[in-house]
Motif scaffolding. Structure first.
Motif, PDB file in Angstrom:
ATOM      1  N   UNK A  30       0.832  -1.205   0.000  1.00 37.95           N
ATOM      2  CA  UNK A  30       0.000   0.000   0.000  1.00 37.95           C
ATOM      3  C   UNK A  30       0.867   1.256   0.000  1.00 37.95           C
ATOM      4  N   UNK A  31       1.888   1.255   0.856  1.00 33.47           N
ATOM      5  CA  UNK A  31       2.775   2.415   0.940  1.00 33.47           C
ATOM      6  C   UNK A  31       3.495   2.635  -0.385  1.00 33.47           C
ATOM      7  N   UNK A  32       3.869   1.540  -1.042  1.00 28.44           N
ATOM      8  CA  UNK A  32       4.518   1.652  -2.348  1.00 28.44           C
ATOM      9  C   UNK A  32       3.604   2.296  -3.381  1.00 28.44           C
ATOM     10  N   UNK A  33       2.324   1.921  -3.361  1.00 28.32           N
ATOM     11  CA  UNK A  33       1.352   2.542  -4.271  1.00 28.32           C
ATOM     12  C   UNK A  33       1.304   4.056  -4.042  1.00 28.32           C
ATOM     13  N   UNK A  34       1.267   4.444  -2.772  1.00 25.28           N
ATOM     14  CA  UNK A  34       1.147   5.863  -2.426  1.00 25.28           C
ATOM     15  C   UNK A  34       2.391   6.634  -2.864  1.00 25.28           C
ATOM     16  N   UNK A  35       3.577   6.125  -2.527  1.00 25.91           N
ATOM     17  CA  UNK A  35       4.807   6.859  -2.854  1.00 25.91           C
ATOM     18  C   UNK A  35       5.049   6.913  -4.363  1.00 25.91           C
ATOM     19  N   UNK A  36       4.662   5.862  -5.079  1.00 26.56           N
ATOM     20  CA  UNK A  36       4.802   5.886  -6.538  1.00 26.56           C
ATOM     21  C   UNK A  36       3.865   6.916  -7.156  1.00 26.56           C
ATOM     22  N   UNK A  37       2.657   7.041  -6.580  1.00 26.83           N
ATOM     23  CA  UNK A  37       1.714   8.039  -7.075  1.00 26.83           C
ATOM     24  C   UNK A  37       2.231   9.449  -6.794  1.00 26.83           C
ATOM     25  N   UNK A  75       4.420  17.198  -3.499  1.00 25.52           N
ATOM     26  CA  UNK A  75       5.316  17.336  -2.360  1.00 25.52           C
ATOM     27  C   UNK A  75       4.926  16.293  -1.315  1.00 25.52           C
ATOM     28  N   UNK A  76       5.916  15.743  -0.611  1.00 29.11           N
ATOM     29  CA  UNK A  76       5.611  14.779   0.448  1.00 29.11           C
ATOM     30  C   UNK A  76       4.758  15.409   1.545  1.00 29.11           C
ATOM     31  N   UNK A  77       4.791  16.725   1.637  1.00 25.64           N
ATOM     32  CA  UNK A  77       4.034  17.408   2.689  1.00 25.64           C
ATOM     33  C   UNK A  77       2.623  17.795   2.252  1.00 25.64           C
ATOM     34  N   UNK A  78       2.283  17.547   0.959  1.00 24.26           N
ATOM     35  CA  UNK A  78       0.950  17.910   0.458  1.00 24.26           C
ATOM     36  C   UNK A  78       0.421  16.798  -0.452  1.00 24.26           C
ATOM     37  N   UNK A  81      -8.233  12.799  -1.524  1.00 29.38           N
ATOM     38  CA  UNK A  81      -9.246  12.465  -2.533  1.00 29.38           C
ATOM     39  C   UNK A  81      -8.604  11.960  -3.819  1.00 29.38           C
ATOM     40  N   UNK A  82      -7.499  12.579  -4.229  1.00 32.03           N
ATOM     41  CA  UNK A  82      -6.819  12.153  -5.456  1.00 32.03           C
ATOM     42  C   UNK A  82      -6.213  10.765  -5.285  1.00 32.03           C
ATOM     43  N   UNK A  83      -5.670  10.494  -4.100  1.00 32.18           N
ATOM     44  CA  UNK A  83      -5.108   9.163  -3.830  1.00 32.18           C
ATOM     45  C   UNK A  83      -6.186   8.090  -3.910  1.00 32.18           C
ATOM     46  N   UNK A 125      14.343   3.906  -0.440  1.00 28.97           N
ATOM     47  CA  UNK A 125      13.360   4.881   0.041  1.00 28.97           C
ATOM     48  C   UNK A 125      12.989   5.815  -1.109  1.00 28.97           C
ATOM     49  N   UNK A 126      11.827   6.466  -1.036  1.00 28.29           N
ATOM     50  CA  UNK A 126      11.423   7.386  -2.102  1.00 28.29           C
ATOM     51  C   UNK A 126      12.468   8.477  -2.331  1.00 28.29           C
ATOM     52  N   UNK A 127      12.656   8.830  -3.590  1.00 26.13           N
ATOM     53  CA  UNK A 127      13.616   9.880  -3.925  1.00 26.13           C
ATOM     54  C   UNK A 127      13.222  11.178  -3.225  1.00 26.13           C
TER      55      UNK A 127
END
Length: 247
Positions: free
Chosen positions: A64-71, A78-81, A85-87, A155-157
């Motif tokens: 699940x986390x991989x789906x989110x970070x790839x999106x 931004x990781x902070x925004x 709803x889009x996710x 880890x995510x870039x």
């Protein structure tokens, strides 16, 4: 009319705050972890866990986390925004929306912006820590320098993997050549204080204080320090100028 006195007591019971003991509950939940909807049974609807308490299988949680970070990467967010709803809209056809939102809540901070839109700020430490656990869980020991290189690549870039993120999760051994790292989760250790210390000192005869503290912090009572706990259950020593403890 006079009240009759039946006796006297010179002792009393005092209610004291204690840390919750959740290992039994977790053990029960781990008997049937949730690892995603059954193949062919999901078409973007609600999760099959509605009405039940389930614990997520760690590999599924990382999926699940991989789906989110790839999106996040593909949308250049931004990781902070990270917009909730889009996710849900983009990932809802792959996984239950409730699980996507749960993942965002676990690995990020939820907040709302001016127009009421719900956003999440991904927590770098939590994401990096979970990635490290994924790498370490299938290895007895890992060459430390090699692990750090693979970890940073995993880890995510834009996120930075640091060893201080692994307190209470991984154990470093700097006495070996090469230095090594292995998985040791605080949550897998006994809840009982004496059993916890016995378990830790069965792994190492001597501990540096900085190394052992993450594994006993949760044992401290109200207003109790790790130093006081170590004084009670271990002996202090100094090794190469660094403070250590032993049984």
């Amino acid at each position: 009319m006079h009240a009759q006195i039946w006796g006297f007591s010179n002792c009393y019971w005092e209610l004291r705050r204690q840390r919750p003991r959740l290992k039994k509950l977790k053990k029960l939940l781990m008997e049937n972890p949730y690892d995603g909807p059954a193949v062919g049974s999901y078409a973007g609807g609600g999760a099959g866990t509605e009405g039940f308490w389930r614990i997520l299988d760690f590999d599924y949680e990382m999926k699940l986390l991989g789906h989110v970070t790839q999106l996040v990467d593909s949308e250049s967010w931004s990781f902070s925004r990270v917009p909730l709803s889009a996710c849900l809209e983009e990932l809802g056809s792959f996984e239950p929306k409730a699980m996507i939102e749960h993942c965002l809540n676990c690995y990020g901070r939820r907040y709302s912006i001016e127009d009421g839109q719900v956003m999440h700020a991904l927590d770098e430490d939590k994401v990096c820590r979970a990635t490290a656990q994924l790498l370490l869980q299938n290895a007895v020991k890992f060459n430390l320098s090699e692990f750090q290189e693979v970890w940073q690549q995993s880890v995510p870039e834009g996120m930075s993997a640091r060893l201080d993120q692994l307190r209470g999760l991984a154990l470093l051994d700097r006495s070996t050549k090469p230095e090594t790292i292995s998985l040791l989760r605080e949550e897998d250790l006994p809840e009982d204080t004496l059993e916890r210390f016995n378990s830790l000192f069965s792994l190492r005869e001597k501990w540096m204080q900085d190394d052992i503290e993450p594994y006993i912090q949760d044992l401290c009572g109200e207003k109790q320090t790790t130093g006081a706990l170590l004084t009670k259950h271990a002996r202090s020593s100094v090794q190469s100028g660094f403070k250590g403890v032993m049984t």
